[in-house]
Design a protein around this motif. Structure first.
Motif, PDB file in Angstrom:
ATOM      1  N   GLY A 571       0.773  -1.238   0.000  1.00 60.63           N
ATOM      2  CA  GLY A 571       0.000   0.000   0.000  1.00 60.63           C
ATOM      3  C   GLY A 571       0.803   1.285   0.000  1.00 60.63           C
ATOM      4  O   GLY A 571       0.274   2.341   0.356  1.00 60.63           O
ATOM      5  N   VAL A 572       2.083   1.220  -0.413  1.00 58.77           N
ATOM      6  CA  VAL A 572       2.917   2.423  -0.457  1.00 58.77           C
ATOM      7  C   VAL A 572       2.877   2.995  -1.875  1.00 58.77           C
ATOM      8  O   VAL A 572       3.177   2.290  -2.845  1.00 58.77           O
ATOM      9  N   ALA A 573       2.518   4.273  -1.990  1.00 59.28           N
ATOM     10  CA  ALA A 573       2.417   4.913  -3.299  1.00 59.28           C
ATOM     11  C   ALA A 573       3.750   4.829  -4.031  1.00 59.28           C
ATOM     12  O   ALA A 573       4.807   5.085  -3.455  1.00 59.28           O
ATOM     13  N   GLY A 574       3.680   4.439  -5.296  1.00 55.28           N
ATOM     14  CA  GLY A 574       4.883   4.342  -6.116  1.00 55.28           C
ATOM     15  C   GLY A 574       5.645   3.047  -5.953  1.00 55.28           C
ATOM     16  O   GLY A 574       6.663   2.828  -6.615  1.00 55.28           O
ATOM     17  N   PHE A 575       5.146   2.163  -5.088  1.00 53.71           N
ATOM     18  CA  PHE A 575       5.838   0.893  -4.863  1.00 53.71           C
ATOM     19  C   PHE A 575       4.878  -0.301  -4.830  1.00 53.71           C
ATOM     20  O   PHE A 575       5.070  -1.273  -5.549  1.00 53.71           O
ATOM     21  N   SER A 576       3.880  -0.224  -3.990  1.00 51.09           N
ATOM     22  CA  SER A 576       3.108  -1.445  -3.697  1.00 51.09           C
ATOM     23  C   SER A 576       1.610  -1.198  -3.646  1.00 51.09           C
ATOM     24  O   SER A 576       0.903  -1.808  -2.854  1.00 51.09           O
ATOM     25  N   GLU A 577       1.130  -0.311  -4.504  1.00 49.03           N
ATOM     26  CA  GLU A 577      -0.297   0.015  -4.493  1.00 49.03           C
ATOM     27  C   GLU A 577      -1.169  -1.155  -4.946  1.00 49.03           C
ATOM     28  O   GLU A 577      -2.359  -1.211  -4.624  1.00 49.03           O
ATOM     29  N   ASN A 578      -0.596  -2.081  -5.685  1.00 44.98           N
ATOM     30  CA  ASN A 578      -1.364  -3.235  -6.182  1.00 44.98           C
ATOM     31  C   ASN A 578      -1.057  -4.517  -5.402  1.00 44.98           C
ATOM     32  O   ASN A 578      -1.290  -5.616  -5.891  1.00 44.98           O
ATOM     33  N   ILE A 579      -0.518  -4.352  -4.194  1.00 48.02           N
ATOM     34  CA  ILE A 579      -0.168  -5.516  -3.368  1.00 48.02           C
ATOM     35  C   ILE A 579      -0.986  -5.500  -2.082  1.00 48.02           C
ATOM     36  O   ILE A 579      -1.033  -4.486  -1.383  1.00 48.02           O
ATOM     37  N   THR A 580      -1.634  -6.617  -1.775  1.00 47.45           N
ATOM     38  CA  THR A 580      -2.280  -6.793  -0.475  1.00 47.45           C
ATOM     39  C   THR A 580      -1.636  -7.985   0.226  1.00 47.45           C
ATOM     40  O   THR A 580      -1.222  -8.951  -0.418  1.00 47.45           O
ATOM     41  N   VAL A 581      -1.548  -7.894   1.537  1.00 44.51           N
ATOM     42  CA  VAL A 581      -0.931  -8.967   2.328  1.00 44.51           C
ATOM     43  C   VAL A 581      -1.842  -9.305   3.500  1.00 44.51           C
ATOM     44  O   VAL A 581      -2.311  -8.411   4.207  1.00 44.51           O
ATOM     45  N   ILE A 582      -2.084 -10.592   3.691  1.00 47.93           N
ATOM     46  CA  ILE A 582      -2.786 -11.050   4.889  1.00 47.93           C
ATOM     47  C   ILE A 582      -1.932 -12.104   5.595  1.00 47.93           C
ATOM     48  O   ILE A 582      -1.070 -12.734   4.989  1.00 47.93           O
TER      49      ILE A 582
END
Length: 685
Positions: A571-582
């Motif tokens: 969820g970091v802009a410019g890095f991981s906006e398309n990543i979710t982790v559970i």
């Protein structure tokens, strides 16, 4: 333009956030009471190992110069300070859960843990008789002389630091050290009264009877405070595989007992003078001083007796069958028809034992190759291999002696196997062999065929009852031919190269994983659907994290299921906006490694023994393998989907590291482990 620094959470801090999730289970009112005590036990055992290994490593790194720290990417001393702050907070939470919540709920269930001040005359007499009959002869106090060296404290052993005094005679004060015997149960169930159950711990039994121990002295005030020292447990062994290796390992294990002190857990009620005396004698750094509760080595509470109703524990799950496999039919014959998967612990581990048993007794089987890492105490796997050797089969067993904290057991099994005629290879020079693979060679009418078992978890029938893993049976030549090539190399203490289907560390797994991720990036850049679902225990390799950030920025949709360490920050802009982790923490330990790639709507799935950590890529022999059977692949995919939908035991991993339970966006609750059991029960029964 300078390259932006990657968001990367320190792995030790990430591990502590994972252990906090274990603590959450102990606080969860929906978890049965005795199970909550066991989660406290798991939390405590985890923390012990963390200090013995990870904190020990950081302490070594703390002495590096500034240039070395810059190469390291973080300041070890700063991290050690953060660790202490988090651990102290967790210990306070632990104490609150145990004392304020669980003790109260036990009382509501008419179960009482009594301390040494709460015994009436009758129970006091029962305790003292038990102490004199069963415990006293095992206790030998050591009187502390300030002019002599302080006694060497054992790693993780329980001690009382005792203060003996006479009223009005300060100069007569003495200290003593008393080791609590490990051979005696920590828990004594007292006689029941009016349907009330009572339990007392070994520590309180001893405290109640201190005068029986120190009766030869004339002290009238005796105070005892629990302490536990955790030492550096990393091995310092010569990097050579030779006939002398086992002896070298034994020597190194002896050194482990005398490793540098890493943490001193002490009763917070201990006086400052007593604590100062201990710190001075033990040479424990300020980062290693952890005020705790009265009961240390809480890992023993995994055996806390349930003297109440069955509802205070999880109901036992009856292991399910696998459709098509039967105890009285040849597994080899069934494997020729199609692949099979056993989903552990939901389905019975007996199928793996039956596979090895059949290999041991089938007159047409000529050879068995297997890698072993951690084994059950009374291993049926070992028994099957020994019987195979006795039946004239060639049995080649690679048993990894360097499996941390299982070294003693594996030395024992190595000697046992060799005595019975099994060819034992006890490891490679530079790498731990962590793969979970078995290959059986069978010859019928001059034709040779191969039968394989590949898994995400160990050949261990005990842990298979609580670890969630997938174990696959296959005769597909794409797999068996490459396994044969790998075993031929391992039996010569090397690792083969050039695999097309298997993903093998340390040879090519990094490049293969990069390639699979890059393929999704290319699809995304071409405007095609691109996604990944990765399930692991830990994600800590910087190269993989960077590659996942690159994929996210390209538009690849990435879903991660990570039980433990996760250094990637979603969820970091410019890095991981398309990543979710559970992260899922529940009744069973999520242990499977599953890698799913969209592959332009031709989805591919791999299972592996490896997590996404640098050690798995570079310092271990790991085996990943494609799931080629459509039915097997669909079953695993369905189970993964339950986990992605979990809104009961799944926590969202985010920038805040607050371990919040996932919000319920569905009309119904989805608890993946319950859903999985019911799904397999309906499909296979």
């Amino acid at each position: 333009m300078a390259k932006k620094k990657l968001p990367f959470l320190n792995r030790e801090l990430s591990w502590l956030y994972f252990n906090e999730r274990v603590l959450q289970e102990a606080a969860d009112e929906t978890v049965p009471l005795i199970e909550r005590i066991k989660f406290l036990s798991i939390f405590s055992s985890n923390l012990d190992e963390f200090y013995r290994v990870r904190v020990a490593t950081l302490n070594r790194l703390a002495n590096l110069n500034e240039k070395a720290k810059a190469l390291l990417g973080f300041n070890p001393k700063k991290v050690l300070n953060e660790i202490k702050n988090i651990v102290v907070k967790h210990e306070r939470r632990f104490e609150s859960i145990f004392q304020a919540t669980l003790i109260t709920e036990l009382a509501q269930n008419r179960i009482f843990i009594l301390n040494h001040t709460q015994l009436n005359v009758a129970r006091g007499e029962f305790v003292r008789n038990h102490f004199r009959d069963k415990i006293l002869s095992n206790l030998v106090p050591i009187m502390i002389d300030g002019n002599k060296p302080f006694p060497e404290l054992k790693d993780r052993a329980l001690y009382f630091f005792v203060h003996l005094s006479k009223k009005g005679q300060a100069k007569s004060n003495k200290y003593a050290l008393l080791e609590l015997p490990e051979s005696i149960s920590r828990f004594l169930v007292l006689p029941e009264t009016n349907d009330l159950k009572f339990i007392i711990l070994l520590e309180d039994i001893i405290k109640y009877c201190l005068d029986d121990i120190f009766y030869v002295f004339s002290y009238n005030q005796i105070d005892a405070y629990a302490i536990q020292l955790t030492r550096d447990a990393e091995l310092d062994i010569d990097n050579s595989i030779s006939d002398k290796f086992i002896d070298e390992l034994r020597k190194s294990l002896d050194k482990r007992k005398r490793g540098k002190p890493m943490r001193l857990l002490y009763d917070g009620d201990m006086s400052f003078d007593m604590l100062s005396f201990l710190v001075n004698k033990l040479k424990v750094g300020i980062d290693g001083l952890i005020p705790g509760n009265k009961y240390h080595r809480f890992g023993d509470f995994i055996a806390f007796p349930n003297v109440g109703s069955k509802e205070l524990e999880y109901a036992p799950s009856i292991p399910l069958k696998v459709n098509g496999l039967h105890r009285t039919e040849s597994i080899f014959k069934k494997m020729l028809e199609r692949d099979y998967v056993v989903h552990l612990p939901y389905q019975s581990y007996d199928y793996i034992i039956l596979f090895l048993r059949e290999a041991a007794i089938d007159p047409k089987v000529e050879e068995i190759n297997i890698t072993l890492y951690r084994l059950a105490e009374n291993s049926k796997v070992i028994n099957a291999l020994i019987n195979a050797a006795k039946n004239g089969k060639t049995v080649n067993c690679l048993l990894e002696l360097k499996a941390r904290f299982d070294e003693h057991a594996n030395i024992y099994w190595t000697n046992r196997l060799m005595e019975e005629g099994v060819n034992v290879n006890y490891g490679l020079t530079d790498y731990k062999v962590h793969s979970k693979i078995c290959l059986v060679k069978r010859k019928d009418k001059g034709k040779v065929s191969y039968y394989a078992n590949l898994a995400t978890g160990n050949f261990n029938e005990k842990t298979a009852r609580i670890y969630c893993d997938h174990s696959i049976f296959t005769t597909k030549k794409e797999i068996t031919s490459e396994l044969l090539k790998l075993f031929n190399a391992l039996n010569k203490r090397t690792v083969a190269k050039g695999f097309k289907h298997l993903i093998v560390s340390p040879i090519d797994s990094r490049n293969r994983m990069y390639g699979l991720i890059e393929r999704e990036i290319k699809f995304a850049n071409a405007g095609k659907p691109a996604y990944m679902i990765l399930k692991v225990n830990s994600l800590a390799d910087e190269g993989i994290v960077e590659k996942l950030y690159e994929a996210s920025n390209a538009g690849v949709q990435i879903k991660l299921i990570v039980r433990g360490i996760c250094c990637l920050v979603p969820g970091v802009a410019g890095f991981s906006e398309n990543i979710t982790v559970i992260s899922i923490i529940d009744k069973f330990l999520e242990h499977a490694r599953v890698f799913i790639f969209g592959n332009n709507e031709k989805e591919e799935m791999y299972l592996s023994s490896a997590d996404l950590m640098s050690r798995n890529f570079e310092h271990r022999v790991e085996v990943g393998f494609p799931v080629l059977d459509a039915e097997v692949r669909q079953e695993i995919r369905d189970i993964i989907e339950f986990q992605l939908q979990d809104n009961v035991k799944a926590r969202s991993i985010n920038k805040a590291n607050d371990n919040k339970y996932r919000k319920n966006r569905l009309n119904t609750k989805v608890r993946a482990q319950v859903q999985t059991y019911n799904y397999l029960k309906n499909k296979h029964q």
